[in-house]
Design a protein around this motif. Structure first.
Motif, PDB file in Angstrom:
ATOM      1  N   VAL A  84      28.618  36.326  55.336  1.00 49.65           N
ATOM      2  CA  VAL A  84      29.634  37.383  55.328  1.00 49.65           C
ATOM      3  C   VAL A  84      31.030  36.779  55.464  1.00 49.65           C
ATOM      4  N   ARG A  85      31.155  35.730  56.255  1.00 47.33           N
ATOM      5  CA  ARG A  85      32.467  35.059  56.388  1.00 47.33           C
ATOM      6  C   ARG A  85      32.927  34.507  55.038  1.00 47.33           C
ATOM      7  N   GLN A  86      32.026  33.833  54.324  1.00 48.15           N
ATOM      8  CA  GLN A  86      32.387  33.274  53.017  1.00 48.15           C
ATOM      9  C   GLN A  86      32.696  34.374  51.993  1.00 48.15           C
ATOM     10  N   TRP A  87      31.902  35.429  52.024  1.00 48.61           N
ATOM     11  CA  TRP A  87      32.122  36.547  51.110  1.00 48.61           C
ATOM     12  C   TRP A  87      33.466  37.226  51.375  1.00 48.61           C
ATOM     13  N   SER A  88      33.837  37.324  52.648  1.00 52.01           N
ATOM     14  CA  SER A  88      35.055  38.039  53.010  1.00 52.01           C
ATOM     15  C   SER A  88      36.316  37.333  52.541  1.00 52.01           C
ATOM     16  N   VAL A  89      36.208  36.063  52.215  1.00 52.45           N
ATOM     17  CA  VAL A  89      37.360  35.308  51.706  1.00 52.45           C
ATOM     18  C   VAL A  89      37.646  35.661  50.250  1.00 52.45           C
ATOM     19  N   LEU A  90      36.640  36.100  49.526  1.00 53.37           N
ATOM     20  CA  LEU A  90      36.790  36.379  48.103  1.00 53.37           C
ATOM     21  C   LEU A  90      37.673  37.606  47.871  1.00 53.37           C
ATOM     22  N   THR A  91      38.531  37.530  46.863  1.00 55.26           N
ATOM     23  CA  THR A  91      39.377  38.678  46.514  1.00 55.26           C
ATOM     24  C   THR A  91      39.275  39.039  45.035  1.00 55.26           C
ATOM     25  N   GLY A  92      38.420  38.331  44.267  1.00 53.96           N
ATOM     26  CA  GLY A  92      38.326  38.606  42.842  1.00 53.96           C
ATOM     27  C   GLY A  92      39.522  38.041  42.098  1.00 53.96           C
ATOM     28  N   ARG A  93      39.550  38.278  40.787  1.00 54.46           N
ATOM     29  CA  ARG A  93      40.694  37.807  39.986  1.00 54.46           C
ATOM     30  C   ARG A  93      41.286  38.967  39.207  1.00 54.46           C
ATOM     31  N   VAL A  94      42.568  38.901  39.006  1.00 58.30           N
ATOM     32  CA  VAL A  94      43.290  39.963  38.304  1.00 58.30           C
ATOM     33  C   VAL A  94      43.280  39.691  36.802  1.00 58.30           C
ATOM     34  N   ASP A  95      43.030  40.729  36.029  1.00 56.77           N
ATOM     35  CA  ASP A  95      43.117  40.624  34.572  1.00 56.77           C
ATOM     36  C   ASP A  95      44.572  40.857  34.175  1.00 56.77           C
ATOM     37  N   ALA A  96      45.264  39.777  33.871  1.00 52.01           N
ATOM     38  CA  ALA A  96      46.699  39.858  33.568  1.00 52.01           C
ATOM     39  C   ALA A  96      46.977  40.715  32.335  1.00 52.01           C
ATOM     40  N   GLU A  97      46.031  40.754  31.405  1.00 49.95           N
ATOM     41  CA  GLU A  97      46.217  41.548  30.196  1.00 49.95           C
ATOM     42  C   GLU A  97      46.262  43.040  30.529  1.00 49.95           C
ATOM     43  N   VAL A  98      45.397  43.480  31.427  1.00 54.85           N
ATOM     44  CA  VAL A  98      45.397  44.885  31.825  1.00 54.85           C
ATOM     45  C   VAL A  98      46.639  45.208  32.645  1.00 54.85           C
ATOM     46  N   VAL A  99      47.041  44.286  33.518  1.00 59.39           N
ATOM     47  CA  VAL A  99      48.272  44.496  34.293  1.00 59.39           C
ATOM     48  C   VAL A  99      49.458  44.703  33.351  1.00 59.39           C
ATOM     49  N   ALA A 100      49.527  43.900  32.306  1.00 64.26           N
ATOM     50  CA  ALA A 100      50.626  44.027  31.343  1.00 64.26           C
ATOM     51  C   ALA A 100      50.579  45.379  30.638  1.00 64.26           C
ATOM     52  N   LEU A 101      49.381  45.854  30.312  1.00 65.57           N
ATOM     53  CA  LEU A 101      49.258  47.170  29.674  1.00 65.57           C
ATOM     54  C   LEU A 101      49.755  48.273  30.605  1.00 65.57           C
ATOM     55  N   LEU A 102      49.391  48.180  31.881  1.00 66.61           N
ATOM     56  CA  LEU A 102      49.827  49.210  32.833  1.00 66.61           C
ATOM     57  C   LEU A 102      51.337  49.155  33.046  1.00 66.61           C
ATOM     58  N   GLU A 122      44.472  47.928  50.801  1.00 67.69           N
ATOM     59  CA  GLU A 122      45.907  47.654  50.799  1.00 67.69           C
ATOM     60  C   GLU A 122      46.189  46.163  51.008  1.00 67.69           C
ATOM     61  N   ALA A 123      45.430  45.529  51.899  1.00 66.79           N
ATOM     62  CA  ALA A 123      45.598  44.090  52.116  1.00 66.79           C
ATOM     63  C   ALA A 123      45.202  43.301  50.875  1.00 66.79           C
ATOM     64  N   ASP A 124      44.136  43.730  50.205  1.00 69.52           N
ATOM     65  CA  ASP A 124      43.716  43.055  48.981  1.00 69.52           C
ATOM     66  C   ASP A 124      44.775  43.169  47.896  1.00 69.52           C
ATOM     67  N   LEU A 125      45.366  44.345  47.733  1.00 71.65           N
ATOM     68  CA  LEU A 125      46.395  44.519  46.714  1.00 71.65           C
ATOM     69  C   LEU A 125      47.573  43.588  46.968  1.00 71.65           C
ATOM     70  N   ALA A 126      47.960  43.448  48.230  1.00 68.90           N
ATOM     71  CA  ALA A 126      49.056  42.534  48.560  1.00 68.90           C
ATOM     72  C   ALA A 126      48.663  41.096  48.249  1.00 68.90           C
ATOM     73  N   ALA A 127      47.436  40.706  48.587  1.00 70.63           N
ATOM     74  CA  ALA A 127      46.975  39.340  48.337  1.00 70.63           C
ATOM     75  C   ALA A 127      46.907  39.038  46.844  1.00 70.63           C
ATOM     76  N   LEU A 128      46.612  40.052  46.047  1.00 76.96           N
ATOM     77  CA  LEU A 128      46.491  39.882  44.595  1.00 76.96           C
ATOM     78  C   LEU A 128      47.825  40.043  43.870  1.00 76.96           C
ATOM     79  N   GLY A 129      48.884  40.392  44.603  1.00 77.71           N
ATOM     80  CA  GLY A 129      50.179  40.621  43.978  1.00 77.71           C
ATOM     81  C   GLY A 129      50.254  41.935  43.231  1.00 77.71           C
ATOM     82  N   LEU A 130      49.413  42.902  43.621  1.00 79.07           N
ATOM     83  CA  LEU A 130      49.366  44.203  42.944  1.00 79.07           C
ATOM     84  C   LEU A 130      49.941  45.333  43.780  1.00 79.07           C
ATOM     85  N   ASP A 131      50.511  45.024  44.915  1.00 73.87           N
ATOM     86  CA  ASP A 131      50.962  46.090  45.815  1.00 73.87           C
ATOM     87  C   ASP A 131      52.149  46.873  45.257  1.00 73.87           C
ATOM     88  N   ARG A 132      52.822  46.344  44.229  1.00 74.13           N
ATOM     89  CA  ARG A 132      53.923  47.089  43.613  1.00 74.13           C
ATOM     90  C   ARG A 132      53.635  47.409  42.157  1.00 74.13           C
TER      91      ARG A 132
END
Length: 205
Positions: A84-102, A122-132
């Motif tokens: 669970v500790r190792q899993w909790s570190v994971l945040t996934g990856r952002v699809d930059a192409e979809v971000v650009a579309l949005l 909310e913490a994940d969005l900040a870590a991924l640079g998606l909070d704005r």
């Protein structure tokens, strides 16, 4: 359809904007000596996951219960906690192409993130640079009900003052898309960024 034909875009997170590699969880199973698929089975056990994404338990409590379930099923408390500790570190990856579309959509209409998520969203969005990256965020663990409940999408539309019937909902889960259409929204079943681009009427290139 073109972006001028709706008043707001309601967009899912996981499977659309954020992508996960299932192999990462299996690698954690192997690294901690757990049977293949154990971590995913414990984490996404429907009753437990539903409690987490509707806010009946916090993200921290969810992960504690996942560890307890792993330990109970496989007999190693240390391995379960390590997994669970190792899993909790994971945040996934952002699809930059979809971000650009949005980002392109937001030039014309607001974009609302609509996610069946835990209190960690909310913490994940900040870590991924998606909070704005959105005009509003609907985190189901904060409102007490989750997709495919139509109240989720009505809440999302309300955040930006849009009529649900004038919203386009994007999700990679077919059942969520069908529920949205039944509730009177327009909906796109997400499979690829190119498919979304075509659905939005985005110019090629």
């Amino acid at each position: 359809m073109t972006v001028q034909e709706f008043d707001a875009l309601l967009c899912d997170l996981d499977g659309v904007l954020r992508l996960w590699d299932a192999e990462e969880m299996r690698a954690i199973d192997r690294a901690t000596g757990l049977p293949d698929g154990s971590l995913a089975a414990a984490a996404f056990h429907p009753p437990l996951l539903d409690a987490a994404v509707t806010g009946r338990i916090t993200d921290e409590q969810w992960r504690e219960r996942v560890a307890a379930g792993l330990a109970g099923a496989h007999g190693s408390r240390d391995a379960a906690r390590d997994a669970v500790r190792q899993w909790s570190v994971l945040t996934g990856r952002v699809d930059a192409e979809v971000v650009a579309l949005l980002r392109w959509v937001r030039r014309t209409v607001p974009v609302v993130l609509v996610s069946n998520a835990t209190t960690r969203l909310e913490a994940d969005l900040a870590a991924l640079g998606l909070d704005r990256a959105f005009d509003a965020v609907v985190n189901t663990s904060r409102i007490g009900f989750a997709k495919p409940d139509p109240r989720v999408l009505h809440a999302a539309a309300g955040r930006v003052g849009a009529d649900p019937a004038r919203c386009l909902f994007v999700d990679d889960t077919a059942g969520h898309v069908e529920a949205a259409r039944a509730a009177g929204l327009r909906a796109h079943h997400y499979r690829t960024a190119d498919g979304l681009r075509a659905a939005l009427g985005h110019p090629p290139g």
